[in-house]
Each structure stands twice: as C-alpha cells, then as structure tokens.
Enzyme design. Structure first.
Site, PDB file in Angstrom:
ATOM      1  N   HIS A 248       0.749  -1.111  -0.011  1.00 14.47           N
ATOM      2  CA  HIS A 248       0.053  -0.011   0.035  1.00 14.47           C
ATOM      3  C   HIS A 248       0.951   1.161  -0.047  1.00 14.47           C
ATOM      4  O   HIS A 248       1.818   1.156   0.515  1.00 14.47           O
ATOM      5  CB  HIS A 248      -0.895   0.049   1.120  1.00 14.47           C
ATOM      6  CG  HIS A 248      -2.144   1.012   1.197  1.00 14.47           C
ATOM      7  ND1 HIS A 248      -1.976   2.188   1.349  1.00 14.47           N
ATOM      8  CD2 HIS A 248      -3.380   0.685   0.696  1.00 14.47           C
ATOM      9  CE1 HIS A 248      -3.257   2.798   1.063  1.00 14.47           C
ATOM     10  NE2 HIS A 248      -4.237   1.868   0.579  1.00 14.47           N
TER      11      HIS A 248
ATOM     12  N   ASP B 210      -7.879  -5.134  -0.357  1.00 15.94           N
ATOM     13  CA  ASP B 210      -8.301  -6.238  -1.761  1.00 15.94           C
ATOM     14  C   ASP B 210      -8.111  -7.511  -1.316  1.00 15.94           C
ATOM     15  O   ASP B 210      -8.459  -8.395  -2.393  1.00 15.94           O
ATOM     16  CB  ASP B 210      -7.544  -5.668  -2.901  1.00 15.94           C
ATOM     17  CG  ASP B 210      -8.185  -4.232  -3.326  1.00 15.94           C
ATOM     18  OD1 ASP B 210      -7.499  -3.343  -3.565  1.00 15.94           O
ATOM     19  OD2 ASP B 210      -9.495  -4.123  -3.450  1.00 15.94           O
TER      20      ASP B 210
HETATM   21  C1  SDX Z   1      -6.003   0.117  -3.214  1.00 17.36           C
HETATM   22  O1  SDX Z   1      -4.220   4.694  -1.957  1.00 17.36           O
HETATM   23  C2  SDX Z   1      -5.326   3.941  -1.476  1.00 17.36           C
HETATM   24  O2  SDX Z   1      -5.769   4.520  -0.555  1.00 17.36           O
HETATM   25  C3  SDX Z   1      -5.685   2.968  -2.254  1.00 17.36           C
HETATM   26  C4  SDX Z   1      -6.818   1.863  -1.502  1.00 17.36           C
HETATM   27  C5  SDX Z   1      -8.023   2.710  -1.501  1.00 17.36           C
HETATM   28  O3  SDX Z   1      -8.935   2.309  -0.436  1.00 17.36           O
HETATM   29  O4  SDX Z   1      -8.288   3.557  -2.187  1.00 17.36           O
HETATM   30  O5  SDX Z   1      -6.165   1.310  -0.457  1.00 17.36           O
HETATM   31  C6  SDX Z   1      -7.369   0.733  -2.408  1.00 17.36           C
HETATM   32  O6  SDX Z   1      -5.513   0.588  -4.401  1.00 17.36           O
HETATM   33  C7  SDX Z   1      -5.256  -0.989  -2.374  1.00 17.36           C
HETATM   34  C8  SDX Z   1      -3.946  -1.607  -3.522  1.00 17.36           C
HETATM   35  C9  SDX Z   1      -4.311  -2.413  -4.236  1.00 17.36           C
HETATM   36  N1  SDX Z   1      -3.232  -2.789  -5.235  1.00 17.36           N
HETATM   37  C10 SDX Z   1      -2.816  -3.915  -5.021  1.00 17.36           C
HETATM   38  O7  SDX Z   1      -3.036  -4.813  -4.151  1.00 17.36           O
HETATM   39  C11 SDX Z   1      -1.740  -4.381  -6.160  1.00 17.36           C
HETATM   40  C12 SDX Z   1      -0.383  -4.901  -5.514  1.00 17.36           C
HETATM   41  N2  SDX Z   1       0.271  -3.674  -4.713  1.00 17.36           N
HETATM   42  C13 SDX Z   1       1.259  -3.131  -5.377  1.00 17.36           C
HETATM   43  O8  SDX Z   1       1.109  -2.722  -6.735  1.00 17.36           O
HETATM   44  C14 SDX Z   1       1.781  -2.049  -4.609  1.00 17.36           C
HETATM   45  O9  SDX Z   1       2.101  -2.353  -3.094  1.00 17.36           O
HETATM   46  C15 SDX Z   1       1.052  -0.718  -4.457  1.00 17.36           C
HETATM   47  C16 SDX Z   1       1.138  -0.056  -5.800  1.00 17.36           C
HETATM   48  C17 SDX Z   1      -0.367  -0.721  -3.857  1.00 17.36           C
HETATM   49  C18 SDX Z   1       1.832   0.330  -3.519  1.00 17.36           C
HETATM   50  O10 SDX Z   1       2.999   0.496  -3.927  1.00 17.36           O
HETATM   51  P1  SDX Z   1       4.375   1.342  -3.243  1.00 17.36           P
HETATM   52  O11 SDX Z   1       3.874   1.356  -1.895  1.00 17.36           O
HETATM   53  O12 SDX Z   1       4.342   2.549  -4.446  1.00 17.36           O
HETATM   54  O13 SDX Z   1       5.336   0.451  -3.219  1.00 17.36           O
HETATM   55  P2  SDX Z   1       6.574   0.495  -4.280  1.00 17.36           P
HETATM   56  O14 SDX Z   1       6.001   0.347  -5.716  1.00 17.36           O
HETATM   57  O15 SDX Z   1       7.301   1.629  -4.087  1.00 17.36           O
HETATM   58  O16 SDX Z   1       7.355  -0.835  -3.998  1.00 17.36           O
HETATM   59  C19 SDX Z   1       8.109  -1.133  -3.007  1.00 17.36           C
HETATM   60  C20 SDX Z   1       8.793  -2.321  -3.244  1.00 17.36           C
HETATM   61  C21 SDX Z   1       9.676  -2.334  -4.299  1.00 17.36           C
HETATM   62  O17 SDX Z   1      10.332  -3.484  -4.344  1.00 17.36           O
HETATM   63  P3  SDX Z   1      11.873  -2.788  -4.507  1.00 17.36           P
HETATM   64  O18 SDX Z   1      12.023  -2.209  -5.678  1.00 17.36           O
HETATM   65  O19 SDX Z   1      12.190  -1.954  -3.279  1.00 17.36           O
HETATM   66  O20 SDX Z   1      12.705  -4.273  -4.503  1.00 17.36           O
HETATM   67  O21 SDX Z   1       7.852  -3.255  -2.744  1.00 17.36           O
HETATM   68  C22 SDX Z   1       7.739  -4.057  -3.719  1.00 17.36           C
HETATM   69  C23 SDX Z   1       8.285  -3.244  -5.052  1.00 17.36           C
HETATM   70  O22 SDX Z   1       8.541  -4.023  -5.925  1.00 17.36           O
HETATM   71  N3  SDX Z   1       6.465  -4.417  -3.902  1.00 17.36           N
HETATM   72  C24 SDX Z   1       5.842  -5.435  -4.243  1.00 17.36           C
HETATM   73  C25 SDX Z   1       4.244  -5.153  -4.178  1.00 17.36           C
HETATM   74  N4  SDX Z   1       4.170  -3.956  -3.787  1.00 17.36           N
HETATM   75  C26 SDX Z   1       5.277  -3.359  -3.836  1.00 17.36           C
HETATM   76  N5  SDX Z   1       6.155  -6.635  -4.538  1.00 17.36           N
HETATM   77  C27 SDX Z   1       5.448  -7.525  -4.726  1.00 17.36           C
HETATM   78  N6  SDX Z   1       4.230  -7.543  -4.671  1.00 17.36           N
HETATM   79  C28 SDX Z   1       3.331  -6.507  -4.345  1.00 17.36           C
HETATM   80  N7  SDX Z   1       2.283  -6.317  -4.067  1.00 17.36           N
END
Ligand code: SDX
Length: 393
Positions: A271, A328
C-alpha cells in the site's frame, strides 16, 4: 497547526490538499471517517449512515437518516432512454467501462442540475448518484449474462435492492439472504472513503475545473479500474486461481514474486500509505470466514489466501518492504461466495467508494481558496535547440 493535528511542514509541502474527511495513520494502521474509527463504524453503523456521515460531516439523527433514506429510495429508477443505453454495449463488455459511461451519460439526462456552484443542484446530483449507481451496476451485470433487467423495488433497502436487481429473475421470486445484505453493507462501509487515493484524487482534479459531479465520478471510476488500484480485488482472485491450478503451490509463487518475474506481484499486498496491516483487511478477513461459513462455502482459494498471507508475513522480503495485506486481499473471496463474477468485483468497490468520492468532491468545490488542479513538473528534456530540415536529418 489546525489545533486538531500538527502538520509536519515537510508533509504539508507534499500533501495534495488539506481535508477534514478521512484520517489515515499508515504506520499505526489507523483509519477514521470524520473522526470515527473504521472498527467502530464497521461494528455499529451501516452504509447509508456512513454515506451521510462522510458527505454531511456528522452522524445523522434518526429523522435525518429517515429523510435521507427516503430521498435516496425515490431516485433508484433509471430513465428509460438510459436503460436502452445498455443495448449498445457488446455482451462481453467489462462492467467497469459500462459503469463509467453510464455515469457520464447521467449528465445528459439531468442538464438542469449540473452546476457545481449551485448547492441545490449539487444536492440532487448527490442523491441521484447514490440512488442510481447500484441500479446501473446491476444492469451492467444483467447485460453481461443476457438476463432481463429488474426494476428497483423501493420497499427494499439500497443494498438489498441491488442484490435483488442483480440476482433476481422476473420468472420467480427471489428472497435476498439477510446475511449477504449485512456482509455487503459492511464491505461498502469499509470501502466508503480512503483519503487522497488515486481515484479520489482524480475526482477532485477533474472537479477542480468545475466539471459537473457526474463527469468527475465517471473519471474516478476509470481510475479505480486500474489493477494497481481497485482492479486489484479481481487480480487477487485470478492470482489465487492460478496458484490453485498449480496444485496450491504457494512457495513456488512466492519465489516468482521475490525473483521479480515480470508482471508477478503479490496482488492484494502492499500500500502507498499503510506500512502496517490495513485495518480494513483485518475486518474483511473475519467477514470472509463468517460469510463462507454461513453460506456453507468451502472455497480452497480461502485456504490458499491464508497460506499465502502466513508465508509472506514470515518472509523478510515482504517484511522489509512493509508489504501487508490490503483491503483487496480477501474481499474477492466474499464477492465470489456471494455469486458475483470476478469482473464485478471492482464495480462493487466503486459502489462502496461513491459516498467518499462525492464527499471529497463537495469539500473541494466548496473550498474558498480552491484553484484548478494544475500540477507543475520537473523538466528533464532537451535544452533549446535549432530545427533541422528533413533532408538534413
Ligand atoms: C488500493 O491509495 C489507496 O488508499 C488505495 C486503496 C483505497 O482504498 O483507495 O487502499 C485501494 O488500491 C489498495 C492497493 C491495491 N493494489 C494491489 O494490491 C496491487 C499490488 N500492490 C502493489 O502494486 C503496490 O503495493 C502498490 C502500488 C499498492 C503500492 O506500491 P508502493 O507503496 O508504491 O510500493 P513500491 O511500488 O514503492 O514498492 C516498494 C517495494 C518494491 O520492491 P523494491 O524495488 O524495493 O525491491 O515493494 C515491492 C516493489 O517491487 N512491492 C511488491 C508489491 N508491492 C510493492 N512486491 C510484490 N508484490 C507487491 N504487491
């Protein structure tokens, strides 16, 4: 310093806007609507009451809630021409673009109530959206399964009416299971608002140009459709079904995530704000257990989800990156148990988020210092250069 919370200057510089609607502490896993904790509201309130709270700022008295409910119930019907609107979509259309198109089309039917600066027109548009979105969503589903549309029956509550229009058939009576109504109402409460997430920021940005409420909400629906945002609940089910097909091998999947295989993420985890367990996910997980138990559904995907969560929460890769289940991760299992196809999951998210989008849009449009959203950029392109004639390139 607002006297309520002291804003760190650094935070103020990065904040998209100030708002008095929803408070999130991502590190502590706190979520409050207008000061009331999500845990209290989940336990003691319901979707229409929470919608009132988010939009008008206070919990309603009994009289206020009865009047609000009666107003919403009076507007659940769609104009017959809008009903025909669905005939134009292909049978296999995804319901999310159908939803955003129909909501945008509402501004062609209510041209007398589009002025965002007229409080009365904003009020009637608010009521029409709250009342009609469930009907539009049910019709999008009926279109996808080739079944006849059912008119709303306002002797039922909003959520019960939606379930009846979705799963009912004109050929036979359909009694909505009260347990489903209660569970779906709770899920809508949990989704009702969430500060300046992607879709809410979209609604505020579009509305900041004084575009009407229907156009702004339609834009929010499109933003929510993205798999990294609201589309994640559909993506979680597809991920769990993929692991199930591979014999439930959670370890292999987790290793694919850790190896950063292209396009392989642990959907429903992580998140932008919560770097702790999303408080909504904890409530949804309990509800999933209850609903599946009540419905006598023994879904192997729930076991896989729980194994996946346990595996991730004990793995440094996820712990170091502060990746926890978000709202989710478990919702899709409940929606599936209720009988919804995965393509309807994000539509259900939109139904829940609607009052939050409306509340945030109204707060923005009433902001005395409101300016049109016009972010600047960090320019990283060429410095000035001379044009080159085509035969010299
Ligand atoms: C919602 O914003 C809100 O409030 C949204 C929401 C709402 O109520 O409106 O809460 C609803 O959208 C919830 C999120 C739903 N999406 C997912 O579940 C999709 C999977 N999640 C990711 O895509 C991700 O976690 C995000 C986009 C939600 C958040 O990403 P961040 O905080 O920007 O994290 P990041 O992209 O900076 O990642 C940090 C690290 C990275 O690894 P490194 O480059 O440091 O090695 O964490 C990894 C990312 O690759 N990472 C994940 C991951 N999420 C982040 N690795 C594997 N699986 C994941 N889900």
């Amino acid at each position: 310093d607002t006297g309520l919370v002291t804003l760190d200057p650094g935070f103020v510089n990065t904040a998209a806007c100030s708002s008095a609607i929803t408070y999130i502490d991502g590190d502590a896993g706190i979520l409050r609507y207008r000061g009331y904790s999500i845990e209290q509201l989940a336990e003691r309130s319901n979707f229409l009451e929470v919608s009132y709270l988010l939009i008008y700022g206070e919990l309603p008295t009994k009289t206020e809630l009865d009047e609000f409910t009666e107003k919403v119930q009076r507007h659940t019907l769609l104009h017959e021409d809008l009903k025909r609107f669905f005939d134009g979509f292909p049978r296999d259309a995804h319901p999310m673009p159908v939803l955003s198109s129909a909501v945008s089309a509402l501004s062609t039917f209510y041209q007398d109530s589009l002025n965002p600066l007229d409080p009365e027109q904003v009020e009637i548009s608010t009521i029409r959206l709250l009342a009609k979105l469930p009907t539009i969503a049910a019709y999008a589903y009926k279109k996808s399964v080739g079944q006849p549309f059912l008119y709303p029956d306002n002797s039922h509550g909003l959520v019960e009416n939606f379930l009846r229009m979705t799963f009912g058939l004109p050929a036979e009576p359909y009694d909505v299971d009260p347990a489903l109504v209660k569970a779906l109402d709770l899920l809508f409460v949990l989704h009702a608002d969430h500060e300046q997430n992607c879709s809410t920021s979209t609604v505020r940005l579009v509305g900041s140009s004084e575009a009407n409420l229907f156009a702004s909400i339609s834009a929010g629906i499109n933003a929510l459709f993205g798999p990294l945002h609201g589309g994640a609940n559909q993506a979680v089910l597809e991920m769990l079904e993929g692991i199930h097909k591979d014999g439930g091998d959670v370890d292999t999947f987790v290793n694919r995530v850790k190896n950063k295989e292209a396009g392989v993420k642990l959907m429903g985890f992580g998140h932008r704000v919560y770097k702790n367990y999303d408080p909504r996910a904890a409530i949804v997980k309990r509800t999933a257990d209850e609903v599946l138990g009540k419905l006598g559904v023994n879904d192997p995907l729930l076991d896989i989800a729980m194994k996946l969560e346990e595996r991730a929460l004990s793995d440094d890769y996820f712990v170091q990156r502060k990746l926890y289940p978000n709202v989710d991760f478990y919702t899709g299992l409940i929606y599936k148990a209720m009988g919804f196809p995965t393509r309807m999951f994000t539509v259900l998210f939109a139904l829940g988020r609607l009052p939050g989008w409306i509340a945030q849009w109204r707060e923005m449009i009433n902001d005395p210092v409101r300016k049109i959203g016009r972010p600047r950029q960090l320019y990283t392109g060429y410095t000035e250069r001379e044009f080159v004639a085509i035969d010299e390139r």
